[in-house]
Design a protein around this motif. Sequence first.
Motif, mmCIF file in Angstrom:
data_model
loop_
_atom_site.group_PDB
_atom_site.id
_atom_site.type_symbol
_atom_site.label_atom_id
_atom_site.label_comp_id
_atom_site.label_asym_id
_atom_site.label_seq_id
_atom_site.Cartn_x
_atom_site.Cartn_y
_atom_site.Cartn_z
ATOM 1 N N GLU A 1 88.052 148.073 26.823
ATOM 2 C CA GLU A 1 88.666 146.902 27.122
ATOM 3 C C GLU A 1 89.275 147.111 28.570
ATOM 4 O O GLU A 1 89.555 146.082 29.348
ATOM 5 C CB GLU A 1 89.767 146.902 26.086
ATOM 6 C CG GLU A 1 90.546 145.655 26.029
ATOM 7 C CD GLU A 1 89.967 144.247 25.900
ATOM 8 O OE1 GLU A 1 90.491 143.337 26.509
ATOM 9 O OE2 GLU A 1 89.074 144.066 25.055
ATOM 10 N N LYS A 2 89.963 148.237 28.975
ATOM 11 C CA LYS A 2 90.618 148.527 30.003
ATOM 12 C C LYS A 2 89.694 148.484 31.296
ATOM 13 O O LYS A 2 90.102 148.009 32.233
ATOM 14 C CB LYS A 2 91.303 149.904 29.945
ATOM 15 C CG LYS A 2 92.402 150.094 29.037
ATOM 16 C CD LYS A 2 93.487 149.443 29.357
ATOM 17 C CE LYS A 2 94.788 149.618 28.321
ATOM 18 N NZ LYS A 2 96.024 148.731 28.317
ATOM 19 N N LEU A 3 88.595 149.137 30.977
ATOM 20 C CA LEU A 3 87.595 148.954 32.288
ATOM 21 C C LEU A 3 87.158 147.566 32.471
ATOM 22 O O LEU A 3 86.952 147.231 33.688
ATOM 23 C CB LEU A 3 86.390 149.656 31.821
ATOM 24 C CG LEU A 3 85.242 149.773 32.931
ATOM 25 C CD1 LEU A 3 85.843 150.666 34.299
ATOM 26 C CD2 LEU A 3 84.136 150.654 32.389
ATOM 27 N N GLY A 4 87.038 146.679 31.364
ATOM 28 C CA GLY A 4 86.402 145.392 31.716
ATOM 29 C C GLY A 4 87.660 144.720 32.271
ATOM 30 O O GLY A 4 87.419 143.690 33.464
ATOM 31 N N ARG A 5 88.754 144.828 31.938
ATOM 32 C CA ARG A 5 89.968 144.180 32.553
ATOM 33 C C ARG A 5 90.243 144.576 33.947
ATOM 34 O O ARG A 5 90.720 143.568 34.959
ATOM 35 C CB ARG A 5 91.249 144.337 31.602
ATOM 36 C CG ARG A 5 91.147 143.585 30.373
ATOM 37 C CD ARG A 5 92.290 143.712 29.611
ATOM 38 N NE ARG A 5 92.173 143.027 28.402
ATOM 39 C CZ ARG A 5 92.646 141.833 28.108
ATOM 40 N NH1 ARG A 5 93.062 140.999 29.087
ATOM 41 N NH2 ARG A 5 92.421 141.131 26.919
ATOM 42 N N ILE A 6 90.098 145.766 34.314
ATOM 43 C CA ILE A 6 90.052 146.459 35.767
ATOM 44 C C ILE A 6 88.968 145.627 36.438
ATOM 45 O O ILE A 6 89.220 145.230 37.586
ATOM 46 C CB ILE A 6 90.225 147.662 35.794
ATOM 47 C CG1 ILE A 6 91.453 148.213 35.248
ATOM 48 C CG2 ILE A 6 90.041 148.406 37.004
ATOM 49 C CD1 ILE A 6 91.261 149.779 34.758
ATOM 50 N N ILE A 7 87.934 145.871 35.925
ATOM 51 C CA ILE A 7 86.443 145.253 36.812
ATOM 52 C C ILE A 7 86.905 143.729 37.054
ATOM 53 O O ILE A 7 86.058 142.896 38.155
ATOM 54 C CB ILE A 7 85.503 145.692 36.028
ATOM 55 C CG1 ILE A 7 84.978 147.347 36.337
ATOM 56 C CG2 ILE A 7 84.100 144.898 36.637
ATOM 57 C CD1 ILE A 7 83.905 147.872 35.537
ATOM 58 N N ALA A 8 87.568 142.980 35.822
ATOM 59 C CA ALA A 8 87.378 141.661 36.373
ATOM 60 C C ALA A 8 88.309 141.180 37.426
ATOM 61 O O ALA A 8 88.024 140.135 37.917
ATOM 62 C CB ALA A 8 88.423 141.037 35.137
ATOM 63 N N TRP A 9 89.202 141.875 38.092
ATOM 64 C CA TRP A 9 89.653 141.838 39.238
ATOM 65 C C TRP A 9 88.731 141.698 40.594
ATOM 66 O O TRP A 9 88.806 141.231 41.584
ATOM 67 C CB TRP A 9 90.735 143.006 39.715
ATOM 68 C CG TRP A 9 91.798 142.572 38.941
ATOM 69 C CD1 TRP A 9 92.369 143.221 37.682
ATOM 70 C CD2 TRP A 9 92.999 141.551 38.928
ATOM 71 N NE1 TRP A 9 93.651 142.390 37.156
ATOM 72 C CE2 TRP A 9 93.890 141.333 38.153
ATOM 73 C CE3 TRP A 9 93.077 140.587 39.986
ATOM 74 C CZ2 TRP A 9 94.926 140.792 37.971
ATOM 75 C CZ3 TRP A 9 94.395 139.954 39.932
ATOM 76 C CH2 TRP A 9 95.214 139.918 38.999
ATOM 77 N N ALA A 10 87.538 142.504 40.241
ATOM 78 C CA ALA A 10 86.657 142.447 41.397
ATOM 79 C C ALA A 10 85.979 141.229 41.415
ATOM 80 O O ALA A 10 85.272 140.499 42.352
ATOM 81 C CB ALA A 10 85.423 143.394 40.830
ATOM 82 N N THR A 11 85.983 140.420 40.275
ATOM 83 C CA THR A 11 85.565 138.836 40.518
ATOM 84 C C THR A 11 86.463 137.953 41.788
ATOM 85 O O THR A 11 85.788 137.251 42.528
ATOM 86 C CB THR A 11 85.383 138.097 39.028
ATOM 87 O OG1 THR A 11 84.847 139.112 38.407
ATOM 88 C CG2 THR A 11 84.881 136.820 39.120
#
Length: 177
Positions: free
Chosen positions: A14-24
Motif C-alpha cells: 500500500e505504501k509503495l503503491g502510494r509513493i510510486i503513484a507520484w511518479a505518474t
Amino acid sequence: MIEKITGVIDLINEKLGRIIAWATLILVLVQFGIVITHYIFRDGSIFLQESLLYLHSLIFLGAAGYTLKHNGHVRVDVFYGNFSEKAKAWVNLLGTLLFLTPVTVVIGWYSWPFVMDSWSAMEGSIESSGIQAVYLLKSMILLFVFFILLQGLSLVLHSLRIIRGAEHLTEEKLEVV
C-alpha cells in the motif's frame, strides 16, 4: 500471526503503491516539459526522453503488488462475481498457486542473469547524453517479481483464512481478495 503477516505485506505494498503513484505526476510533467521544449524552444533532451521509460517502468512494475492488493489486474469476471465468499477465496488461492506464483518465479529466474549482467557491466544508455543507469531500469523486473510474490503470499493467506471461516469479505477486504 497470519493476520500480522498479511497486515505487514499489505501495508508495504500500500505504501509503495502510494509513493510510486507520484511518479505518474512526474511522468506527465516531464512529458509536458519535453513537448514544450521541443515545440517552443526547438530543443530536445535524450536524458528527459529516456526518463519517461524509467518512470513508466517504475509505475507499472513497481506498483504491481499494489495493483494486485486492490484487485486491479485483468480478470475474466463472468462467473467470479456471482461466486460465494469461499468460492472466490478458492479461485484466488488456486489462481495464485497455479498461475501467478509459477509465472512470476519463471520471470524472476530468467531475468536474474540478465539483470546481474547489466549490473556487472554498469550498463548505461547507448546514447552519450542518455541515462547511464540501464542496470536500474532492468532491476525493475526483479522489483516486480519480489513485490508481486509478496502480495501473492498475502493473497494466499487471506484466502486460506476465508476458506477456514476466520476472515470474511467486507467492502475493505474486497480490495484485498
